[in-house]
Structure formats: C-alpha cells, structure tokens
Design a protein around this motif. Structure first.
Motif: not given
Length: 164
Positions: A57-58, A47-50, A41-42, A147-148
């Motif tokens: 950021h791009y 991965e979703e946040n990344f 889960n972590i 990854g909202q």
C-alpha cells in the motif's frame, strides 16, 4: 454394619466429587492452553498480512500520487527492479526510486544524475523480496516471504518517457 457402609458410601462420594473436580480443572487448563495457542497463531498471521500489505500500500500510494504522463516507470538497476517516480520542481528534475535492497524496502529521493546508488536509499520497512513488473499501463508489485502479497496498479496517465 450400617455405620461402616455409610462411611464407605461417604468416602466413595467424596472420591467421586474430587475426581470430578480434577477433571473439571484439567479441562479448564487445557482450554486455556489451546485458546492461547489459537490466539498466538491468529496474531502471527495478522502481523504477516499487515507487513506484506503495508509495504504494497505504501508503494501503491506513491504511484497514485505521481500518476502523470511519463513520470512513473519501472527499470532495473544492478539486477534489482526499481520503481522510478519523476517530478519536476523549480526547473530541476527529481527522481524517487523505490526498491528492495538488503532485506529492506528502500526509498531514494534525489535530483537526477546525482550518482547515488541502491545502498544510499532510506530503509522503509523490512521485506525479503519486492518484485516490480510492468506490462503497458499495468504495474504489478509483489512481496515474498512470510507476508506474501501482490497488487496490480493501472497507471491512468498513458505513456512513458520513451513515448514523449
């Protein structure tokens, strides 16, 4: 009688030891299984946040690199919000469009008036929705899906092409 009660005591002691060992093994097994699920889960959340933050950021770095008077603008092409970054080189005007098309954030770099469209951009990273809005000098960029995330950028160089 002493021998039979001693044997019975040893059997009970052995049975108790085996049951205690079995409980220990089951606890260890459940600890490993629960720990594996927590790790999974972590890792999935990371991965979703990344994914969401990398896309933002791009785009933010592209805006910061091109923050000059009237060179950064938000427009809509075929119902798709597009971040347009203009630059001039050797007397030619080039545009970079950053937008979301067919589940990908895409970038199209071409000279102005080339006739290329949204389908011609190069895929950068997967993203279901990239929403780009502007309110004066503030550009708000947000992604949706797993990854909202969102980011607000203040364009330092005031003015747009209409004000020039």
């Amino acid at each position: 009688m002493n021998k039979s009660s001693a044997k019975r005591g040893q059997a009970v002691s052995l049975l108790f030891t085996m049951l205690l060992f079995l409980v220990f093994v089951l606890c260890a097994l459940f600890t490993v299984l629960i720990g594996g699920k927590v790790y999974e889960n972590i890792n999935r959340r990371a991965e979703e946040n990344f994914d969401g933050s990398t896309a933002l950021h791009y785009v933010a770095n592209k805006v910061r690199q091109s923050d000059r008077m009237g060179m950064v603008d938000v427009m809509e092409i075929d119902g798709t919000p597009v971040l347009e970054i203009r630059q001039e080189a050797n007397g030619e005007t080039y545009v970079t469009w950053i937008y979301c098309h067919e589940g990908w954030i895409r970038e199209l770099f071409t000279f102005e008036g080339s006739g290329l469209g949204l389908a011609d951009g190069l895929p950068i990273t997967e993203c279901s929705v990239l929403d780009i809005e502007t309110d004066g000098r503030i550009i708000t960029i947000s992604t949706e899906g797993s990854g909202q995330s969102s980011i607000m950028l203040s364009v330092r160089s005031e003015g747009s092409r209409e004000q020039q």
